[in-house]
Scaffold this motif. Structure first.
Motif, mmCIF file in Angstrom:
data_model
loop_
_atom_site.group_PDB
_atom_site.id
_atom_site.type_symbol
_atom_site.label_atom_id
_atom_site.label_comp_id
_atom_site.label_asym_id
_atom_site.label_seq_id
_atom_site.Cartn_x
_atom_site.Cartn_y
_atom_site.Cartn_z
ATOM 1 N N ASN A 50 -154.836 9.336 8.914
ATOM 2 C CA ASN A 50 -156.098 9.311 8.398
ATOM 3 C C ASN A 50 -156.770 10.652 7.596
ATOM 4 O O ASN A 50 -158.012 10.802 7.546
ATOM 5 N N LYS A 51 -155.880 11.235 7.082
ATOM 6 C CA LYS A 51 -156.307 12.524 6.473
ATOM 7 C C LYS A 51 -156.496 12.024 4.724
ATOM 8 O O LYS A 51 -156.024 11.014 4.519
ATOM 9 N N SER A 52 -157.103 12.895 4.112
ATOM 10 C CA SER A 52 -157.231 12.721 2.707
ATOM 11 C C SER A 52 -156.120 13.286 2.070
ATOM 12 O O SER A 52 -155.226 13.871 2.570
ATOM 13 N N LEU A 53 -155.644 12.748 0.842
ATOM 14 C CA LEU A 53 -154.433 12.815 0.087
ATOM 15 C C LEU A 53 -154.413 14.240 -0.073
ATOM 16 O O LEU A 53 -153.076 14.800 0.166
ATOM 17 N N GLU A 54 -155.461 14.896 -0.394
ATOM 18 C CA GLU A 54 -155.321 16.546 -0.704
ATOM 19 C C GLU A 54 -154.788 17.181 0.787
ATOM 20 O O GLU A 54 -153.945 18.079 0.567
ATOM 21 N N GLU A 55 -155.406 16.673 1.918
ATOM 22 C CA GLU A 55 -154.953 17.286 2.944
ATOM 23 C C GLU A 55 -153.545 17.134 3.373
ATOM 24 O O GLU A 55 -152.778 17.982 3.876
ATOM 25 N N ILE A 56 -153.085 15.911 3.236
ATOM 26 C CA ILE A 56 -151.699 15.685 3.289
ATOM 27 C C ILE A 56 -150.781 16.441 2.526
ATOM 28 O O ILE A 56 -149.694 16.867 3.008
ATOM 29 N N VAL A 57 -151.141 16.575 1.380
ATOM 30 C CA VAL A 57 -150.153 17.485 0.308
ATOM 31 C C VAL A 57 -150.198 18.888 0.913
ATOM 32 O O VAL A 57 -148.982 19.310 1.094
ATOM 33 N N VAL A 58 -151.303 19.180 1.332
ATOM 34 C CA VAL A 58 -151.304 20.966 1.649
ATOM 35 C C VAL A 58 -150.550 20.764 2.979
ATOM 36 O O VAL A 58 -149.780 21.837 3.492
ATOM 37 N N ALA A 59 -150.830 19.933 3.780
ATOM 38 C CA ALA A 59 -150.316 20.024 5.198
ATOM 39 C C ALA A 59 -148.704 19.704 5.388
ATOM 40 O O ALA A 59 -148.128 20.438 6.317
ATOM 41 N N SER A 60 -148.240 18.793 4.551
ATOM 42 C CA SER A 60 -146.878 18.782 4.306
ATOM 43 C C SER A 60 -146.034 19.735 3.606
ATOM 44 O O SER A 60 -144.919 19.804 3.759
ATOM 45 N N ALA A 61 -146.774 20.580 2.709
ATOM 46 C CA ALA A 61 -145.977 21.395 1.770
ATOM 47 C C ALA A 61 -144.934 22.397 2.481
ATOM 48 O O ALA A 61 -143.907 22.621 1.624
ATOM 49 N N LYS A 62 -145.453 22.906 3.359
ATOM 50 C CA LYS A 62 -144.402 24.113 3.797
ATOM 51 C C LYS A 62 -143.670 23.689 5.241
ATOM 52 O O LYS A 62 -143.125 24.280 5.851
ATOM 53 N N ASP A 63 -143.705 22.129 5.269
ATOM 54 C CA ASP A 63 -142.987 21.625 6.513
ATOM 55 C C ASP A 63 -141.928 20.934 6.196
ATOM 56 O O ASP A 63 -141.699 19.862 5.751
ATOM 57 N N PRO A 64 -140.440 21.326 6.367
ATOM 58 C CA PRO A 64 -139.240 20.814 5.637
ATOM 59 C C PRO A 64 -139.201 19.478 6.339
ATOM 60 O O PRO A 64 -138.496 18.625 5.937
ATOM 61 N N ALA A 65 -139.753 19.452 7.585
ATOM 62 C CA ALA A 65 -139.567 17.957 8.339
ATOM 63 C C ALA A 65 -140.323 17.124 7.597
ATOM 64 O O ALA A 65 -140.223 15.706 7.966
ATOM 65 N N LYS A 66 -141.555 17.528 6.982
ATOM 66 C CA LYS A 66 -142.240 16.355 6.133
ATOM 67 C C LYS A 66 -142.092 16.358 4.844
ATOM 68 O O LYS A 66 -143.011 15.992 3.841
ATOM 69 N N ALA A 67 -140.906 16.445 4.352
ATOM 70 C CA ALA A 67 -140.430 16.819 2.760
ATOM 71 C C ALA A 67 -140.718 15.270 2.064
ATOM 72 O O ALA A 67 -141.273 15.377 1.179
ATOM 73 N N GLY A 68 -140.447 14.535 2.805
ATOM 74 C CA GLY A 68 -140.525 13.025 2.415
ATOM 75 C C GLY A 68 -141.903 12.702 2.227
ATOM 76 O O GLY A 68 -142.588 12.134 1.007
ATOM 77 N N ILE A 69 -142.897 12.947 2.944
ATOM 78 C CA ILE A 69 -144.279 12.702 2.968
ATOM 79 C C ILE A 69 -144.740 13.711 1.741
ATOM 80 O O ILE A 69 -145.686 13.011 0.973
ATOM 81 N N PHE A 70 -144.316 14.804 1.729
ATOM 82 C CA PHE A 70 -144.970 15.802 0.652
ATOM 83 C C PHE A 70 -144.375 15.302 -0.786
ATOM 84 O O PHE A 70 -145.287 15.440 -1.754
ATOM 85 N N ASN A 71 -143.235 15.049 -0.873
ATOM 86 C CA ASN A 71 -142.698 14.508 -2.243
ATOM 87 C C ASN A 71 -143.691 13.190 -2.691
ATOM 88 O O ASN A 71 -144.316 13.173 -3.805
ATOM 89 N N ASN A 72 -143.924 12.311 -1.765
ATOM 90 C CA ASN A 72 -144.479 11.113 -2.239
ATOM 91 C C ASN A 72 -146.135 11.294 -2.362
ATOM 92 O O ASN A 72 -146.723 10.734 -3.146
ATOM 93 N N ALA A 73 -146.704 12.089 -1.451
ATOM 94 C CA ALA A 73 -148.179 12.310 -1.487
ATOM 95 C C ALA A 73 -148.481 13.201 -2.771
ATOM 96 O O ALA A 73 -149.449 12.839 -3.560
ATOM 97 N N GLY A 74 -147.457 14.081 -2.984
ATOM 98 C CA GLY A 74 -147.816 14.848 -4.333
ATOM 99 C C GLY A 74 -147.761 14.140 -5.563
ATOM 100 O O GLY A 74 -148.581 14.100 -6.337
ATOM 101 N N GLN A 75 -146.713 13.169 -5.602
ATOM 102 C CA GLN A 75 -146.622 12.341 -6.616
ATOM 103 C C GLN A 75 -147.584 11.522 -6.802
ATOM 104 O O GLN A 75 -148.086 10.812 -8.057
ATOM 105 N N HIS A 76 -148.273 10.922 -5.616
ATOM 106 C CA HIS A 76 -149.356 10.060 -5.879
ATOM 107 C C HIS A 76 -150.640 10.815 -6.591
ATOM 108 O O HIS A 76 -151.207 10.215 -7.217
ATOM 109 N N TRP A 77 -150.876 11.883 -5.846
ATOM 110 C CA TRP A 77 -151.903 12.797 -6.440
ATOM 111 C C TRP A 77 -151.805 13.200 -7.797
ATOM 112 O O TRP A 77 -152.587 12.979 -8.574
#
Ligand code: FE2
Length: 201
Positions: A50-77
């Motif tokens: 339920n986070k905003s797209l920006e919040e997801i990008v920033v929150a997942s950026a430095k967590d290697p376990a969330k690399a898949g989320i980061f890649n797709n959230a970043g690309q959506h943004w």
């Protein structure tokens, strides 16, 4: 709330010949759609759902376990910004407040354009070149894959996609030609100024 693919603000053939109809159909309808679908699947049932797209990008950026989320959230943004900062008959030198800011921070529009193009040319492999607002200063940078300057606390105002899917059908391997066409014929500078206004408020 699930994320959705935004409508393009122009027809698929509107940006031809600088960005062709088939490129836009595949890039928007297939590549961007896949990022949205993957992102929704990956965040479902997690604390990021339920986070905003920006919040997801920033929150997942430095967590290697969330690399898949980061890649797709970043690309959506990144693609959301990319689509809304191009238009038919765009490009060339901007005007107004944006030009004043570019001239203040880079010396001249031409200096900015050269730096922006160089960032795109020298991004090894897939990624993006950016014009961002960092504090109160405009800055050019490049990022790999799906990353973007939000990760470093800056606000992207303009990004050019240098993944091969963005230009290979129209330019083959000629990435520098694609970058020149983007600056000279595609950028919607009024939309970029609107991003600057939003980022400054
Ligand atoms: Fe892309």
């Amino acid at each position: 709330m699930a994320f959705t693919l935004p409508e393009l603000p122009y027809a698929h053939d509107a940006l031809a010949p600088y960005m062709g109809e088939e490129t836009l159909q595949l890039h928007h309808g297939k590549h961007h759609q896949t990022y949205v679908t993957n992102l929704n699947n990956l965040i479902a049932g997690t604390d990021l759902e339920n986070k905003s797209l920006e919040e997801i990008v920033v929150a997942s950026a430095k967590d290697p376990a969330k690399a898949g989320i980061f890649n797709n959230a970043g690309q959506h943004w990144n693609h959301n910004l990319f689509w809304r900062t191009m238009k038919k008959g765009g490009g060339g030198k901007p005007g107004g407040e944006l030009l004043k800011r570019i001239e203040h921070d880079f010396g001249a529009y031409e200096t900015f354009a050269e730096q922006f193009k160089q960032a795109g040319v020298t991004q090894f492999g897939s990624g993006w070149a950016w014009l961002s607002l960092d504090g109160d200063k405009l800055k050019v940078s490049k990022t790999p894959n799906g990353s973007n300057p939000l990760v470093d606390g800056a606000t992207p105002l303009l990004g050019v996609d240098v993944w091969e899917h963005a230009y290979y059908l129209d330019y083959r391997n000629r990435r520098p030609d694609y970058l020149s066409a983007f600056l000279n014929h595609l950028v919607d500078w009024e939309a970029v100024e609107a991003e600057l206004t939003k980022a400054s408020s």
